[in-house]
Design a protein around this motif. Structure first.
Motif, mmCIF file in Angstrom:
data_model
loop_
_atom_site.group_PDB
_atom_site.id
_atom_site.type_symbol
_atom_site.label_atom_id
_atom_site.label_comp_id
_atom_site.label_asym_id
_atom_site.label_seq_id
_atom_site.Cartn_x
_atom_site.Cartn_y
_atom_site.Cartn_z
ATOM 1 N N ILE A 72 107.011 50.653 -59.192
ATOM 2 C CA ILE A 72 106.864 50.750 -57.275
ATOM 3 C C ILE A 72 107.691 51.971 -57.187
ATOM 4 O O ILE A 72 108.906 51.983 -57.453
ATOM 5 C CB ILE A 72 107.419 49.411 -57.514
ATOM 6 N N GLU A 73 106.969 52.196 -55.842
ATOM 7 C CA GLU A 73 107.975 53.867 -55.249
ATOM 8 C C GLU A 73 107.480 53.071 -53.693
ATOM 9 O O GLU A 73 109.117 52.813 -53.132
ATOM 10 C CB GLU A 73 107.078 55.585 -54.886
ATOM 11 N N GLU A 74 107.512 52.542 -52.993
ATOM 12 C CA GLU A 74 107.053 52.194 -51.940
ATOM 13 C C GLU A 74 106.903 50.796 -51.066
ATOM 14 O O GLU A 74 105.647 50.311 -51.984
ATOM 15 C CB GLU A 74 106.382 53.005 -51.238
ATOM 16 N N VAL A 75 107.608 50.041 -50.531
ATOM 17 C CA VAL A 75 107.239 49.381 -50.201
ATOM 18 C C VAL A 75 106.930 48.586 -48.510
ATOM 19 O O VAL A 75 107.801 49.903 -47.297
ATOM 20 C CB VAL A 75 108.232 47.643 -50.389
ATOM 21 N N PHE A 76 106.149 47.972 -48.263
ATOM 22 C CA PHE A 76 105.830 47.161 -47.263
ATOM 23 C C PHE A 76 106.945 46.353 -47.131
ATOM 24 O O PHE A 76 107.377 45.797 -47.532
ATOM 25 C CB PHE A 76 104.545 46.759 -46.494
ATOM 26 N N VAL A 77 107.718 46.366 -45.337
ATOM 27 C CA VAL A 77 108.548 44.879 -46.187
ATOM 28 C C VAL A 77 108.863 44.604 -44.010
ATOM 29 O O VAL A 77 108.511 45.017 -43.353
ATOM 30 C CB VAL A 77 110.444 45.648 -45.476
ATOM 31 N N GLY A 78 109.373 43.329 -44.141
ATOM 32 C CA GLY A 78 109.436 42.715 -43.242
ATOM 33 C C GLY A 78 110.721 42.409 -42.632
ATOM 34 O O GLY A 78 111.734 42.555 -43.332
ATOM 35 N N ILE A 79 110.831 42.379 -41.064
ATOM 36 C CA ILE A 79 111.872 42.534 -40.474
ATOM 37 C C ILE A 79 112.086 40.767 -40.074
ATOM 38 O O ILE A 79 110.990 40.653 -38.798
ATOM 39 C CB ILE A 79 112.533 43.306 -39.882
ATOM 40 N N ALA A 80 113.041 39.637 -39.753
ATOM 41 C CA ALA A 80 113.187 39.031 -38.623
ATOM 42 C C ALA A 80 114.296 38.400 -38.245
ATOM 43 O O ALA A 80 115.637 39.230 -38.715
ATOM 44 C CB ALA A 80 112.552 37.508 -39.143
ATOM 45 N N GLY A 81 114.782 37.273 -37.455
ATOM 46 C CA GLY A 81 116.279 37.108 -37.053
ATOM 47 C C GLY A 81 115.964 37.377 -35.559
ATOM 48 O O GLY A 81 115.718 37.177 -34.825
ATOM 49 N N ASN A 82 117.369 36.638 -35.144
ATOM 50 C CA ASN A 82 117.700 36.571 -33.724
ATOM 51 C C ASN A 82 118.048 37.890 -32.644
ATOM 52 O O ASN A 82 117.794 37.663 -31.613
ATOM 53 C CB ASN A 82 119.329 35.774 -33.328
ATOM 54 N N HIS A 83 118.229 39.166 -33.626
ATOM 55 C CA HIS A 83 118.496 40.446 -32.938
ATOM 56 C C HIS A 83 117.129 40.706 -32.382
ATOM 57 O O HIS A 83 117.288 41.389 -31.539
ATOM 58 C CB HIS A 83 119.200 41.077 -33.640
ATOM 59 N N ILE A 84 115.730 40.619 -33.073
ATOM 60 C CA ILE A 84 114.527 40.578 -32.643
ATOM 61 C C ILE A 84 114.403 40.146 -30.380
ATOM 62 O O ILE A 84 114.715 38.970 -30.378
ATOM 63 C CB ILE A 84 113.900 40.331 -33.375
ATOM 64 N N LYS A 85 114.472 41.029 -30.173
ATOM 65 C CA LYS A 85 113.843 41.216 -28.504
ATOM 66 C C LYS A 85 112.527 41.952 -28.112
ATOM 67 O O LYS A 85 111.790 42.760 -28.583
ATOM 68 C CB LYS A 85 114.668 41.345 -27.808
#
Length: 421
Positions: A72-85
């Protein structure tokens, strides 16, 4: 095996890091590999230790690589958290071609125009999600390419996050010898799998109950309109079990998965199990009914917090009800308890793919689907390659990458906007 047809997702959670490999086949996706590892360095969904997080990512990647036999070389990644606006955006451009036919360049320019907003220095644009295009006053357009017009407008939503958190995420992935093919907001990615088009249009709540936190998202008129994070999740149930049965959290987690029941009225008194006690070599016998008396109050509290958060966001009368996902809702009878608390329609989202038919895989599979939908056809190709290991990425020191050619997060996002056409 053609190694030019894979999409890989990386889901970094509080309890588990999961890597899922999807194979692209005639514009459809097959899940062919899954790797996971215990999360170290993650607390309540946030990275608190770079080195431990890197180790967890590497273990999950290696597990997935062994299953499929690729690197594996590249990945799609998710992000979340209370910092998201979320904030609304509006871009306007004049159609540039002489014949006034709207082309790809015009769409790129209107996306760029919609990003011209004032942001505090500590925030970064993660994504721009379109709600609709407007051509010469005609609204409700989903794809204006090829239409004739003079004025092109875009109404969308800008998703921003903490620059520090985003860069720490990039640092961990770079140090794991991976590059990021795309970074997406987790509720958006999960919704591509968990929700139908009609549900998003009608109005619906998506609640992802993880180990350390619960992400509550509201969709209306086809778009994400609000999202919030509650800092409670399945690990609170596990901790209650550990205290109530006087055992370790590791054993408590195993007991929860094997014998747990979310509804006291449905628990079996005759189903018994033995639990090793902390501080002694003895074991004590408990029943599923006794376990349910610990689980139900805590899970009911989590559902009540979700309901209160939805009311706080101003969406108490949402017509589509609730869709639940995340590992916690794997507990038997959790949906019945949720219906009692929410007093609304409730269903659980489970990916319909062999090997990942459990709620905890919804986000990871959703990231693959969302990533596949948001790249150009000519780029629906290798994010994994066979043979040797990937080339070593630039060394990361702190939050900076020692490479003159390294793109900034802003540049990466800018380039990714172009892929949404």
């Amino acid at each position: 095996m053609n190694t030019n047809d894979f999409v890989v997702s990386l889901d970094i959670g509080t309890s588990q890091v999961r890597v899922i490999i999807g194979e692209l086949n005639n514009n459809s996706i097959n899940i062919i590999g899954v790797g996971s590892s215990e999360s170290e360095g993650i607390k309540k969904g946030a990275i608190v230790d770079i080195d431990l997080t890197v180790q967890s990512i590497r273990k999950a990647v290696e597990s997935a690589e062994r299953m499929v036999g690729i690197s594996i070389e590249e990945v799609f990644v998710g992000i979340a958290g209370n910092h998201i606006k979320l904030q609304p955006s509006h871009g306007v451009v004049a159609v540039s071609s002489e014949d006034r036919e709207i082309g790809e360049e015009d769409i790129i320019r209107v996306f760029e125009a919609s990003k011209v907003v004032a942001l505090p220095p500590e925030r970064e644009i993660i994504d721009v999600v379109r709600r609709q295009f407007i051509v010469d006053g005609l609204d409700g357009i989903s794809d204006p390419k090829g239409m004739i017009g003079v004025r092109l407008e875009l109404e969308g939503t800008i998703i921003t996050g903490s620059k520090t958190i985003i860069r720490n995420l990039y640092t961990c992935i770079e140090r794991a010898n991976l590059s990021i093919a795309g970074i997406f907001l987790q509720p958006l990615a999960a919704s591509s799998l968990a929700l139908t088009k009609d549900e998003k249009s009608m109005g619906i709540i998506l609640a992802d109950i993880g180990a350390g936190q619960t992400t509550v998202s509201v969709f209306e008129q086809g778009s994400l309109v609000a999202t919030s994070v509650i800092p409670v999740g399945g690990e609170y149930i596990t901790n209650d079990i550990a205290i109530g049965l006087r055992t370790t959290t590791e054993i408590a987690e195993k007991i929860k998965i094997k014998h747990g029941c979310a509804f006291v009225d449905e628990a079996l008194e005759e189903e018994v199990f033995k639990v090793p006690r902390i501080g002694s070599n003895t074991e004590k016998e408990f029943s599923q009914l006794e376990l349910a008396n610990i689980i139900e109050p805590r899970l009911e509290e989590i559902f009540e917090l979700i309901h209160a958060e939805v009311n706080k966001m101003g969406y108490s009368e949402i017509p589509g009800g609730y869709v639940l996902t995340g590992g916690v809702v794997s507990l038997p009878w959790s949906i019945e308890l949720a219906r009692l608390v929410f007093q609304n329609s409730v269903r659980i989202s489970i990916p319909d793919y062999i090997g990942v038919r459990e709620p905890q895989y919804t986000t990871g599979v959703g990231i693959i689907k969302y990533g596949f939908q948001n790249v150009r056809p000519q780029q629906k190709r290798a994010v994994a390659s066979g043979g040797s290991k990937p080339k070593k990425r630039p060394k990361v020191e702190g939050n900076s990458v020692q490479s003159a050619s390294k793109e900034s997060v802003t540049d990466k996002v800018k380039n990714w906007i172009k892929e949404f056409i």
